[in-house]
Design an enzyme around this catalytic site. Structure first.
Site, PDB file in Angstrom:
ATOM      1  N   ASP A  63       0.802  -1.214   0.000  1.00 58.09           N
ATOM      2  CA  ASP A  63       0.000   0.000   0.000  1.00 58.09           C
ATOM      3  C   ASP A  63       0.841   1.274   0.000  1.00 58.09           C
ATOM      4  O   ASP A  63       1.831   1.374   0.727  1.00 58.09           O
ATOM      5  CB  ASP A  63      -0.871  -0.012   1.271  1.00 58.09           C
ATOM      6  CG  ASP A  63      -1.819   1.157   1.369  1.00 58.09           C
ATOM      7  OD1 ASP A  63      -2.818   1.164   0.636  1.00 58.09           O
ATOM      8  OD2 ASP A  63      -1.540   2.081   2.161  1.00 58.09           O
ATOM      9  N   GLU A  88       1.492  -0.538  -4.951  1.00 55.18           N
ATOM     10  CA  GLU A  88       0.551   0.523  -5.249  1.00 55.18           C
ATOM     11  C   GLU A  88       1.251   1.871  -5.207  1.00 55.18           C
ATOM     12  O   GLU A  88       1.615   2.347  -4.129  1.00 55.18           O
ATOM     13  CB  GLU A  88      -0.611   0.552  -4.250  1.00 55.18           C
ATOM     14  CG  GLU A  88      -1.705   1.517  -4.673  1.00 55.18           C
ATOM     15  CD  GLU A  88      -2.312   2.352  -3.557  1.00 55.18           C
ATOM     16  OE1 GLU A  88      -1.684   2.518  -2.498  1.00 55.18           O
ATOM     17  OE2 GLU A  88      -3.421   2.851  -3.778  1.00 55.18           O
TER      18      GLU A  88
HETATM   19  O1  TEU Z   1      -4.295   4.437  -1.237  1.00 55.61           O
HETATM   20  C1  TEU Z   1      -3.149   5.215  -1.477  1.00 55.61           C
HETATM   21  C2  TEU Z   1      -3.475   6.594  -1.834  1.00 55.61           C
HETATM   22  O2  TEU Z   1      -4.530   7.088  -1.497  1.00 55.61           O
HETATM   23  C3  TEU Z   1      -2.442   7.333  -2.521  1.00 55.61           C
HETATM   24  O3  TEU Z   1      -1.735   6.537  -3.379  1.00 55.61           O
HETATM   25  C4  TEU Z   1      -2.980   8.574  -3.166  1.00 55.61           C
HETATM   26  O4  TEU Z   1      -4.120   8.261  -3.934  1.00 55.61           O
HETATM   27  C5  TEU Z   1      -2.048   9.249  -4.101  1.00 55.61           C
HETATM   28  O5  TEU Z   1      -0.771   9.194  -3.626  1.00 55.61           O
HETATM   29  C6  TEU Z   1      -2.433  10.695  -4.245  1.00 55.61           C
HETATM   30  O6  TEU Z   1      -1.614  11.276  -5.199  1.00 55.61           O
HETATM   31  C7  TEU Z   1      -4.115   3.436  -0.344  1.00 55.61           C
HETATM   32  C8  TEU Z   1      -5.387   2.635  -0.166  1.00 55.61           C
HETATM   33  O7  TEU Z   1      -5.723   2.020  -1.382  1.00 55.61           O
HETATM   34  C9  TEU Z   1      -6.460   3.511   0.379  1.00 55.61           C
HETATM   35  O8  TEU Z   1      -7.692   2.856   0.493  1.00 55.61           O
HETATM   36  C10 TEU Z   1      -6.011   4.007   1.730  1.00 55.61           C
HETATM   37  O9  TEU Z   1      -6.948   4.904   2.246  1.00 55.61           O
HETATM   38  C11 TEU Z   1      -4.637   4.673   1.643  1.00 55.61           C
HETATM   39  O10 TEU Z   1      -3.695   3.906   0.916  1.00 55.61           O
HETATM   40  C12 TEU Z   1      -4.067   4.860   3.029  1.00 55.61           C
HETATM   41  O11 TEU Z   1      -3.621   3.630   3.516  1.00 55.61           O
END
Ligand code: TEU
Ligand code: CA
Length: 556
Positions: free
Chosen positions: A204, A273
Site C-alpha cells: 500500500d 501501489e
Molecule cells: O491508497 C493510497 C493513496 O490514497 C495514494 O496513493 C494517493 O491516492 C495518491 O498518492 C495521491 O496522489 C491506499 C489505499 O488504497 C487507500 O484505500 C487508503 O486509504 C490509503 O492507501 C491509506 O492507507
C-alpha cells in the site's frame, strides 16, 4: 526461458472484505464469508485474489490503519478462520495475496504509544519533529506538507510535545523507515504471513514511505487555491524518493529468499501501489543496474489516463506506453481496471461499456487486476446520504463537498441475489447501504440470464487459458477516431482479435488493412447488447459496431 510463471498471466481479483459476504449477520463482511464464496471464485475461473486489509484496526480508514500487523480484525474473524480460508483456497487452486500497509500504522498501535512515550528503542519509530515558533511566539507545524486526506500532514502530540507526520489521516502516523529497527520489524511481519501460506503482498501507498530529512517546504502547485487540498502543493520532498526503490528491492530479496527456501510453494510476489510516473514504475520492475523490484508495479493508466471522453488514440497510446517502458526479459505487463479507491467501470466509462472494458482488460497481454463486482458491472451508489457516509476524507470535507471525494459509492456490498441486502447480509443495517439496483443487478440473475456481464466475464476467463493468450505476439492500432483493435498471434494458432468502439455512437469500420490476411473473422465473445453471436462471420471491410461495443474474434 519459455516458462511463464503463475503471476505473469493470472487475473488478480480484488476482494474488499468488509463488503464481500457477511457470515454472522452483523452487517460487515468477514473471513468465513469470503471462505464460503471461494467456490464461486473457482467457478468463475479466478486463481488469485488480493484482499484489502484484514488486520486488527480501529477502522478509521477501514483497515488501512493497523493496530497489530499480526492479528486478524475480530469483526472479520479469528486466526483460525484465516487458516481455514488459506486451506480452502489452496484446495481450490486459488492464491491469496494480502495487503501490506507499511507507510503508516494506526495511532493505537503499541509502537506508536511507546514512541509517543519515548520508550527506549521506540523513540524514532515514527517521524517526530519539533514545532516552529512564529513571530507571535505561537507553535506551528514544521512545514507546509499536506495530507492526502486534506489539511496539514502534521499533528501536535501533547504529551511528547512534538509534531508527528501523517500522510493520510491523523490516526495513521507515518512509520520512520530511516530507523533500521522499523525495517526489521516490518520484515518480520512479512515473514510471519509468508509462513502462514500467503502467495505475496499488495503493498500500500509505497511511494509515500520516505520524506526528505531537511523538511523543506513543498513548492506550491498552482493547481488549486484551497490550502487544505493535497493538490495545493507539489510533492517532490514527500513522494517517490529514491529510498522507496531501495526498499522495494529489499523486499524483493526477502520474497525471493523465502521462495527459494520453500520451493514447494509458488513464487512469492509483490504488487506495489504507487500512482507515479512511467519511468518511476518501470524502475520498480527493474532499475538501470538490472536490480529487480516489484513483480507487478500497478499500472493505473486505465483509471487515471482515460475516461468516457477518450478516443481510440488515447486508449492505444495508453496501452503502448506501458509496453514500451516495461523492461524486457521475464517481466509481465499489468492492467488495473478498478479498485476500492476509484469509481467503478460503469461510472467511469458508462454502464454500456462494461463488457467492452472487461474484454480489453482480459485479452491484453499479461496480468489483469479486477475489483470485486466488476464481473457483474456493479455500479457506484452515488446517493449515499451524508448520515450514511463513512469514508474519512468525505467526513473531513463535510456535508457540502463529501460527494466529490467519497470512496463509499464504489465500496457498497456485493450483490449476490435479490433477497434482502442483495444476499450480502442478514443484518437490519449493513455497514454501507446496498445499491438499491440489487433487485435486478445481481449474480443470481446474471447466472440465469441467457446473456449477462457475468457470462461475458467467465467466457473471457475461459479464453485466457489458451496458449495464445499467454504467449501471443501483440499489436494494437487505432482503426478510426473511435475504434481500436488489437491482435494476439502465436505460431500456427488462430489469431485472437479484440475490437472496441469507445464512442457512444454506432461506428462503421474497415479492418482489412489492420488484419492484412484473407482469413475469416469469426465472433468468439460478444457483449450483452450485441447484435452478433458467437460463431458469426463478420465482414471485416464493413463492420458495424454499436455504441461502446466490444468484440473478441478469431481469425480462422
Ligand atoms: O491508497 C493510497 C493513496 O490514497 C495514494 O496513493 C494517493 O491516492 C495518491 O498518492 C495521491 O496522489 C491506499 C489505499 O488504497 C487507500 O484505500 C487508503 O486509504 C490509503 O492507501 C491509506 O492507507
Ligand atoms: Ca460479519
Amino acid at each position: 526461458e519459455d516458462f511463464i510463471d503463475w503471476w505473469q498471466h493470472t487475473v488478480f481479483y480484488q476482494i474488499y472484505p468488509r463488503s464481500f459476504k457477511d457470515s454472522n449477520g452483523d452487517g460487515i463482511g468477514d473471513l468465513p464469508g469470503i471462505t464460503s464464496k471461494l467456490q464461486y471464485l473457482a467457478e468463475t475461473g479466478i486463481t488469485a485474489t488480493w484482499l484489502s486489509p484484514i488486520f486488527q484496526s480501529p477502522m478509521v480508514d477501514f483497515g488501512y490503519d493497523i493496530s497489530d500487523y499480526r492479528k486478524i480484525q475480530p469483526e472479520y474473524g479469528s486466526m483460525e478462520d484465516f487458516q481455514q480460508l488459506i486451506d480452502k483456497a489452496y484446495e481450490l487452486g486459488i492464491k491469496i495475496v494480502l495487503d501490506f500497509v507499511p507507510n503508516h500504522s494506526s495511532d493505537e498501535h503499541e509502537w506508536f504509544k511507546k514512541s509517543a512515550a519515548k520508550e527506549p528503542g521506540y523513540e524514532d519509530y515514527y517521524v517526530w519533529v519539533d514545532p516552529k515558533i512564529d513571530e507571535k511566539g505561537e507553535r506551528q507545524p514544521p512545514n507546509n506538507w499536506q495530507s492526502v486526506f486534506y489539511g496539514s500532514a502534521w499533528e501536535w502530540h501533547e504529551s511528547r510535545q512534538q509534531y508527528y507526520l501523517h500522510q493520510f489521516t491523523k490516526e495513521q502516523p507515518d512509520l520512520n523507515y530511516r530507523n533500521p529497527a522499523v525495517v526489521q520489524a516490518m520484515d518480520d511481519v512479512i515473514l510471519f504471513w509468508l509462513n502462514k501460506g500467503v502467495a505475496g503482498f499488495r503493498i500500500d501507498a509505497v511511494n509515500h514511505m520516505f520524506e526528505v530529512e531537511s523538511l523543506e517546504d513543498e513548492p506550491l502547485s498552482g493547481k488549486t487555491t484551497d490550502p487544505l487540498s493535497y493538490d495545493y502543493t507539489r510533492h517532490i520532498y514527500t513522494k517517490d524518493l529514491p529510498e522507496v526503490l531501495a526498499m522495494v528491492q529489499h523486499w524483493r530479496q526477502l520474497l525471493d529468499d523465502f521462495s527459494s527456501k520453500h520451493p514447494k510453494g509458488p513464487t512469492r510476489i509483490m504488487m506495489t501501489e504507487a500512482y507515479a510516473g512511467l519511468t518511476t514504475l518501470a524502475d520498480y520492475y527493474e532499475d538501470r543496474q538490472g536490480v529487480r523490484g516489484s513483480h507487478l508495479p500497478f499500472n493505473f493508466h486505465f483509471i487515471t489516463d482515460v475516461n468516457g471522453d477518450s478516443d481510440a488514440r488515447d486508449f492505444v497510446y495508453n496501452v503502448e506506453k506501458w509496453l514500451i517502458y516495461m523492461p524486457r526479459g521475464g517481466h509481465a505487463a499489468n492492467w488495473v481496471m478498478g479498485n476500492h479507491d476509484n469509481p467503478r467501470v460503469a461510472s467511469r466509462f458508462g454502464p454500456t461499456a462494461v463488457d467492452a472494458m472487461n474484454m480489453l482488460l482480459m485479452t491484453l497481454p499479461g496480468v489483469a487486476v479486477t475489483y470485486n463486482g466488476e464481473e457483474l458491472g456493479m455500479q457506484d451508489y452515488r446517493d449515499i446520504s451524508w448520515e450514511d457516509t463513512v469514508d474519512p476524507p468525505a467526513r473531513y470535507v463535510g456535508e457540502k463537498l463529501f460527494k466529490d471525494v467519497s470512496r463509499d459509492p464504489e465500496r457498497t456490498p456485493f450483490q449476490w441475489n435479490n433477497t434482502s441486502n442483495g444476499g450480502f447480509s442478514e443484518a437490519a443495517k449493513t455497514w454501507l447501504p446496498v445499491h438499491p439496483n440489487y433487485k435486478k443487478l445481481n449474480l443470481a440473475a446474471q447466472k440465469l440470464a441467457a446473456k449477462s456481464h457475468y457470462k461475458v466475464y467467465t467466457s473471457l476467463m475461459e479464453l485466457r487459458k489458451a496458449a495464445i493468450m499467454r504467449r501471443g505476439r501483440f499489436i494494437i492500432e487505432p482503426i478510426s477516431r473511435w475504434v481500436f483493435a488489437f491482435k494476439r498471434s502465436y505460431t500456427n494458432f488462430d489469431s485472437i482479435v479484440t475490437i472496441i468502439n469507445v464512442s457512444d455512437k454506432q461506428q462503421l469500420v474497415n479492418l482489412s488493412e489492420f488484419l492484412n490476411q484473407p482469413k475469416k473473422l469469426v465472433v468468439e465473445i460478444a457483449g450483452v447488447e450485441s447484435a452478433y453471436e458467437k460463431g458469426h462471420s463478420l465482414a471485416a471491410s464493413a463492420l458495424s459496431l454499436a455504441p461502446h461495443e466490444g468484440l473478441v474474434c478469431r481469425l480462422v
